[in-house]
Motif scaffolding. Structure first.
Motif, PDB file in Angstrom:
ATOM      1  N   THR A   1       0.806  -1.199   0.000  1.00  0.00           N
ATOM      2  CA  THR A   1       0.000   0.000   0.000  1.00  0.00           C
ATOM      3  C   THR A   1       0.845   1.258   0.000  1.00  0.00           C
ATOM      4  O   THR A   1       0.359   2.310  -0.347  1.00  0.00           O
ATOM      5  N   SER A   2       2.106   1.144   0.375  1.00  0.00           N
ATOM      6  CA  SER A   2       2.918   2.353   0.383  1.00  0.00           C
ATOM      7  C   SER A   2       3.408   2.641  -1.037  1.00  0.00           C
ATOM      8  O   SER A   2       3.800   1.751  -1.763  1.00  0.00           O
ATOM      9  N   ARG A   3       3.333   3.868  -1.421  1.00  0.00           N
ATOM     10  CA  ARG A   3       3.792   4.307  -2.729  1.00  0.00           C
ATOM     11  C   ARG A   3       4.854   5.368  -2.514  1.00  0.00           C
ATOM     12  O   ARG A   3       4.736   6.217  -1.649  1.00  0.00           O
ATOM     13  N   SER A   4       5.886   5.302  -3.293  1.00  0.00           N
ATOM     14  CA  SER A   4       6.958   6.268  -3.178  1.00  0.00           C
ATOM     15  C   SER A   4       6.456   7.642  -3.611  1.00  0.00           C
ATOM     16  O   SER A   4       5.744   7.751  -4.590  1.00  0.00           O
ATOM     17  N   PRO A   5       6.842   8.698  -2.900  1.00  0.00           N
ATOM     18  CA  PRO A   5       6.395  10.026  -3.283  1.00  0.00           C
ATOM     19  C   PRO A   5       7.006  10.483  -4.606  1.00  0.00           C
ATOM     20  O   PRO A   5       6.459  11.323  -5.275  1.00  0.00           O
ATOM     21  N   ARG A   6       8.144   9.941  -4.984  1.00  0.00           N
ATOM     22  CA  ARG A   6       8.712  10.312  -6.274  1.00  0.00           C
ATOM     23  C   ARG A   6       8.726   9.089  -7.169  1.00  0.00           C
ATOM     24  O   ARG A   6       8.817   7.959  -6.707  1.00  0.00           O
ATOM     25  N   SER A   7       8.608   9.313  -8.439  1.00  0.00           N
ATOM     26  CA  SER A   7       8.530   8.168  -9.334  1.00  0.00           C
ATOM     27  C   SER A   7       9.888   7.500  -9.471  1.00  0.00           C
ATOM     28  O   SER A   7      10.930   8.150  -9.462  1.00  0.00           O
ATOM     29  N   ARG A   8       9.873   6.206  -9.564  1.00  0.00           N
ATOM     30  CA  ARG A   8      11.075   5.404  -9.729  1.00  0.00           C
ATOM     31  C   ARG A   8      11.237   5.084 -11.207  1.00  0.00           C
ATOM     32  O   ARG A   8      10.265   4.961 -11.929  1.00  0.00           O
ATOM     33  N   PRO A   9      12.473   4.915 -11.658  1.00  0.00           N
ATOM     34  CA  PRO A   9      12.654   4.519 -13.047  1.00  0.00           C
ATOM     35  C   PRO A   9      12.017   3.154 -13.290  1.00  0.00           C
ATOM     36  O   PRO A   9      12.137   2.244 -12.470  1.00  0.00           O
ATOM     37  N   VAL A  10      11.325   3.048 -14.387  1.00  0.00           N
ATOM     38  CA  VAL A  10      10.659   1.804 -14.739  1.00  0.00           C
ATOM     39  C   VAL A  10      11.612   0.989 -15.598  1.00  0.00           C
ATOM     40  O   VAL A  10      12.170   1.492 -16.571  1.00  0.00           O
ATOM     41  N   PRO A  11      11.828  -0.287 -15.244  1.00  0.00           N
ATOM     42  CA  PRO A  11      12.717  -1.103 -16.066  1.00  0.00           C
ATOM     43  C   PRO A  11      12.109  -1.293 -17.456  1.00  0.00           C
ATOM     44  O   PRO A  11      10.893  -1.225 -17.619  1.00  0.00           O
ATOM     45  N   PRO A  12      12.953  -1.533 -18.454  1.00  0.00           N
ATOM     46  CA  PRO A  12      12.412  -1.722 -19.795  1.00  0.00           C
ATOM     47  C   PRO A  12      11.502  -2.946 -19.826  1.00  0.00           C
ATOM     48  O   PRO A  12      11.709  -3.902 -19.081  1.00  0.00           O
ATOM     49  N   PRO A  13      10.471  -2.917 -20.679  1.00  0.00           N
ATOM     50  CA  PRO A  13       9.565  -4.066 -20.745  1.00  0.00           C
ATOM     51  C   PRO A  13      10.293  -5.299 -21.259  1.00  0.00           C
ATOM     52  O   PRO A  13      11.280  -5.197 -21.995  1.00  0.00           O
ATOM     53  N   LEU A  14       9.802  -6.442 -20.852  1.00  0.00           N
ATOM     54  CA  LEU A  14      10.377  -7.691 -21.326  1.00  0.00           C
ATOM     55  C   LEU A  14      10.011  -7.896 -22.795  1.00  0.00           C
ATOM     56  O   LEU A  14       8.888  -7.635 -23.201  1.00  0.00           O
ATOM     57  N   THR A  15      10.964  -8.364 -23.568  1.00  0.00           N
ATOM     58  CA  THR A  15      10.713  -8.757 -24.949  1.00  0.00           C
ATOM     59  C   THR A  15      11.004 -10.244 -25.053  1.00  0.00           C
ATOM     60  O   THR A  15      11.599 -10.837 -24.145  1.00  0.00           O
ATOM     61  N   SER A  16      10.623 -10.852 -26.158  1.00  0.00           N
ATOM     62  CA  SER A  16      10.861 -12.290 -26.298  1.00  0.00           C
ATOM     63  C   SER A  16      12.349 -12.617 -26.259  1.00  0.00           C
ATOM     64  O   SER A  16      12.732 -13.715 -25.878  1.00  0.00           O
ATOM     65  N   ALA A  17      13.209 -11.657 -26.608  1.00  0.00           N
ATOM     66  CA  ALA A  17      14.655 -11.891 -26.614  1.00  0.00           C
ATOM     67  C   ALA A  17      15.325 -11.526 -25.285  1.00  0.00           C
ATOM     68  O   ALA A  17      16.502 -11.828 -25.092  1.00  0.00           O
ATOM     69  N   SER A  18      14.595 -10.911 -24.360  1.00  0.00           N
ATOM     70  CA  SER A  18      15.166 -10.533 -23.062  1.00  0.00           C
ATOM     71  C   SER A  18      15.580 -11.775 -22.281  1.00  0.00           C
ATOM     72  O   SER A  18      14.963 -12.835 -22.421  1.00  0.00           O
ATOM     73  N   PRO A  19      16.604 -11.636 -21.425  1.00  0.00           N
ATOM     74  CA  PRO A  19      16.889 -12.750 -20.509  1.00  0.00           C
ATOM     75  C   PRO A  19      15.657 -12.995 -19.635  1.00  0.00           C
ATOM     76  O   PRO A  19      14.983 -12.048 -19.220  1.00  0.00           O
ATOM     77  N   CYS A  20      15.346 -14.238 -19.375  1.00  0.00           N
ATOM     78  CA  CYS A  20      14.166 -14.527 -18.563  1.00  0.00           C
ATOM     79  C   CYS A  20      14.453 -14.166 -17.107  1.00  0.00           C
ATOM     80  O   CYS A  20      15.488 -14.565 -16.558  1.00  0.00           O
ATOM     81  N   PRO A  21      13.539 -13.436 -16.465  1.00  0.00           N
ATOM     82  CA  PRO A  21      13.757 -13.055 -15.065  1.00  0.00           C
ATOM     83  C   PRO A  21      13.847 -14.235 -14.110  1.00  0.00           C
ATOM     84  O   PRO A  21      14.405 -14.106 -13.026  1.00  0.00           O
ATOM     85  N   CYS A  22      13.333 -15.396 -14.502  1.00  0.00           N
ATOM     86  CA  CYS A  22      13.297 -16.540 -13.584  1.00  0.00           C
ATOM     87  C   CYS A  22      14.668 -17.124 -13.309  1.00  0.00           C
ATOM     88  O   CYS A  22      14.816 -17.942 -12.411  1.00  0.00           O
ATOM     89  N   GLY A  23      15.684 -16.721 -14.082  1.00  0.00           N
ATOM     90  CA  GLY A  23      17.036 -17.185 -13.827  1.00  0.00           C
ATOM     91  C   GLY A  23      17.519 -18.301 -14.722  1.00  0.00           C
ATOM     92  O   GLY A  23      18.703 -18.622 -14.717  1.00  0.00           O
ATOM     93  N   LEU A  24      16.631 -18.906 -15.497  1.00  0.00           N
ATOM     94  CA  LEU A  24      17.083 -19.921 -16.445  1.00  0.00           C
ATOM     95  C   LEU A  24      17.780 -19.234 -17.606  1.00  0.00           C
ATOM     96  O   LEU A  24      17.558 -18.044 -17.863  1.00  0.00           O
TER      97      LEU A  24
END
Length: 150
Positions: free
Chosen positions: A9-32
Protein backbone atom coordinates in the motif's frame (compact mmCIF):
# COMPACT_ATOMS: atom_id res chain seq x y z
CA UNK A 1 4.33 -15.90 -4.38
CA UNK A 2 1.23 -15.17 -2.48
CA UNK A 3 -1.14 -12.27 -2.29
CA UNK A 4 0.58 -11.09 0.86
CA UNK A 5 3.87 -10.75 -0.96
CA UNK A 6 2.20 -8.99 -3.89
CA UNK A 7 0.25 -6.39 -1.98
CA UNK A 8 1.74 -3.12 -1.04
CA UNK A 9 0.00 0.00 0.00
CA UNK A 10 2.92 2.35 0.38
CA UNK A 11 3.79 4.31 -2.73
CA UNK A 12 6.96 6.27 -3.18
CA UNK A 13 6.40 10.03 -3.28
CA UNK A 14 8.71 10.31 -6.27
CA UNK A 15 8.53 8.17 -9.33
CA UNK A 16 11.08 5.40 -9.73
CA UNK A 17 12.65 4.52 -13.05
CA UNK A 18 10.66 1.80 -14.74
CA UNK A 19 12.72 -1.10 -16.07
CA UNK A 20 12.41 -1.72 -19.80
CA UNK A 21 9.57 -4.07 -20.74
CA UNK A 22 10.38 -7.69 -21.33
CA UNK A 23 10.71 -8.76 -24.95
CA UNK A 24 10.86 -12.29 -26.30
CA UNK A 25 14.66 -11.89 -26.61
CA UNK A 26 15.17 -10.53 -23.06
CA UNK A 27 16.89 -12.75 -20.51
CA UNK A 28 14.17 -14.53 -18.56
CA UNK A 29 13.76 -13.05 -15.06
CA UNK A 30 13.30 -16.54 -13.58
CA UNK A 31 17.04 -17.18 -13.83
CA UNK A 32 17.08 -19.92 -16.45
CA UNK A 33 19.42 -19.34 -19.39
CA UNK A 34 16.60 -19.33 -21.97
CA UNK A 35 15.24 -16.08 -23.46
CA UNK A 36 11.96 -14.87 -21.95
CA UNK A 37 9.93 -15.74 -25.07
CA UNK A 38 11.09 -19.37 -24.97
CA UNK A 39 10.87 -19.61 -21.18
CA UNK A 40 8.22 -17.93 -19.02
CA UNK A 41 6.88 -15.73 -21.81
CA UNK A 42 5.21 -18.72 -23.50
CA UNK A 43 3.33 -19.46 -20.28
CA UNK A 44 2.34 -15.81 -19.82
CA UNK A 45 1.00 -15.61 -23.38
CA UNK A 46 -0.97 -18.84 -22.99
CA UNK A 47 0.80 -20.62 -25.85
CA UNK A 48 2.04 -23.30 -23.42
CA UNK A 49 1.30 -24.53 -19.91
CA UNK A 50 3.98 -25.03 -17.26
CA UNK A 51 4.72 -28.78 -17.20
CA UNK A 52 6.06 -28.80 -13.61
CA UNK A 53 5.38 -27.02 -10.34
CA UNK A 54 8.89 -25.52 -10.44
CA UNK A 55 8.37 -24.03 -13.90
CA UNK A 56 5.03 -22.62 -12.76
CA UNK A 57 6.80 -21.06 -9.75
CA UNK A 58 9.43 -19.55 -12.03
CA UNK A 59 6.75 -18.22 -14.38
CA UNK A 60 4.84 -16.66 -11.49
CA UNK A 61 8.02 -14.94 -10.29
CA UNK A 62 8.55 -13.62 -13.83
CA UNK A 63 4.92 -12.43 -13.84
CA UNK A 64 5.65 -10.37 -10.71
CA UNK A 65 8.65 -8.86 -12.53
CA UNK A 66 6.48 -8.13 -15.59
CA UNK A 67 3.57 -6.86 -13.45
CA UNK A 68 1.33 -9.45 -15.19
CA UNK A 69 -1.51 -9.71 -12.68
CA UNK A 70 -3.75 -11.48 -15.21
CA UNK A 71 -1.33 -14.42 -15.45
CA UNK A 72 -0.93 -14.56 -11.68
CA UNK A 73 -4.72 -14.80 -11.30
CA UNK A 74 -5.02 -17.44 -14.07
CA UNK A 75 -2.32 -19.58 -12.46
CA UNK A 76 -3.86 -19.42 -8.96
CA UNK A 77 -6.13 -22.22 -7.69
CA UNK A 78 -9.75 -21.01 -7.71
CA UNK A 79 -10.26 -22.17 -4.10
CA UNK A 80 -7.52 -19.84 -2.79
CA UNK A 81 -7.37 -17.11 -5.46
CA UNK A 82 -8.20 -13.61 -4.18
CA UNK A 83 -10.89 -11.54 -5.89
CA UNK A 84 -8.31 -8.91 -6.89
CA UNK A 85 -4.56 -8.54 -6.90
CA UNK A 86 -2.80 -5.24 -6.24
CA UNK A 87 0.81 -5.37 -7.43
CA UNK A 88 3.12 -2.71 -6.06
CA UNK A 89 4.76 -0.96 -9.03
CA UNK A 90 7.55 0.33 -6.77
CA UNK A 91 8.81 -3.18 -5.96
CA UNK A 92 11.67 -4.27 -8.22
CA UNK A 93 12.18 -8.02 -8.22
CA UNK A 94 15.89 -8.71 -8.62
CA UNK A 95 16.45 -12.45 -8.58
CA UNK A 96 15.06 -15.85 -7.76
CA UNK A 97 16.78 -18.73 -5.98
CA UNK A 98 15.07 -22.12 -6.04
CA UNK A 99 16.14 -23.83 -2.82
CA UNK A 100 14.20 -27.10 -2.95
CA UNK A 101 11.40 -28.89 -4.77
CA UNK A 102 9.25 -31.82 -3.74
CA UNK A 103 7.21 -33.75 -6.30
CA UNK A 104 5.55 -31.46 -8.86
CA UNK A 105 6.45 -33.40 -12.02
CA UNK A 106 4.22 -34.74 -14.78
CA UNK A 107 3.69 -37.83 -12.59
CA UNK A 108 2.41 -35.94 -9.52
CA UNK A 109 -0.78 -34.12 -8.55
CA UNK A 110 0.86 -31.88 -5.93
CA UNK A 111 4.26 -30.35 -5.34
CA UNK A 112 6.14 -27.77 -3.33
CA UNK A 113 8.81 -25.27 -4.27
CA UNK A 114 10.90 -23.51 -1.65
CA UNK A 115 12.51 -20.33 -2.93
CA UNK A 116 14.00 -16.98 -2.04
CA UNK A 117 13.02 -13.96 -4.16
CA UNK A 118 15.15 -10.82 -3.89
CA UNK A 119 13.68 -7.34 -4.27
CA UNK A 120 14.25 -3.65 -3.74
CA UNK A 121 11.58 -1.27 -2.48
CA UNK A 122 11.96 2.32 -1.36
CA UNK A 123 15.74 2.13 -1.53
CA UNK A 124 15.83 -0.93 0.73
CA UNK A 125 16.80 -4.44 -0.33
CA UNK A 126 15.04 -7.50 0.97
CA UNK A 127 14.09 -11.05 0.25
CA UNK A 128 11.01 -13.19 0.50
CA UNK A 129 11.58 -16.80 1.61
CA UNK A 130 8.59 -19.02 0.99
CA UNK A 131 7.54 -22.62 0.49
CA UNK A 132 4.77 -22.61 -2.09
CA UNK A 133 2.32 -25.44 -2.61
CA UNK A 134 1.05 -26.32 -6.06
CA UNK A 135 -1.67 -28.67 -7.27
CA UNK A 136 -3.17 -29.78 -10.53
CA UNK A 137 -6.52 -28.23 -11.39
CA UNK A 138 -8.24 -29.32 -14.59
CA UNK A 139 -4.93 -30.90 -15.62
CA UNK A 140 -2.82 -27.74 -15.21
CA UNK A 141 -0.42 -26.78 -12.44
CA UNK A 142 -1.72 -23.92 -10.26
CA UNK A 143 -0.46 -22.11 -7.18
CA UNK A 144 -2.37 -23.20 -4.07
CA UNK A 145 -0.86 -21.37 -1.09
CA UNK A 146 2.36 -20.80 0.82
CA UNK A 147 4.16 -20.85 4.12
CA UNK A 148 6.54 -17.97 4.73
CA UNK A 149 9.86 -18.96 6.24
CA UNK A 150 12.89 -17.08 7.51
Amino acid sequence: MSRRSARGTSRSPRSRPVPPPLTSASPCPCGLTVPYGDCCGRFHSGSAAAPTAELLMRSRYSAFVAQDAAYLMRSWHPDTRPATLDLDPDTRWQGLDILATTDGSAFHTTGTVTFRAHYAHGGESGSLHEQSRFARHDGAWVYLDAVFTR
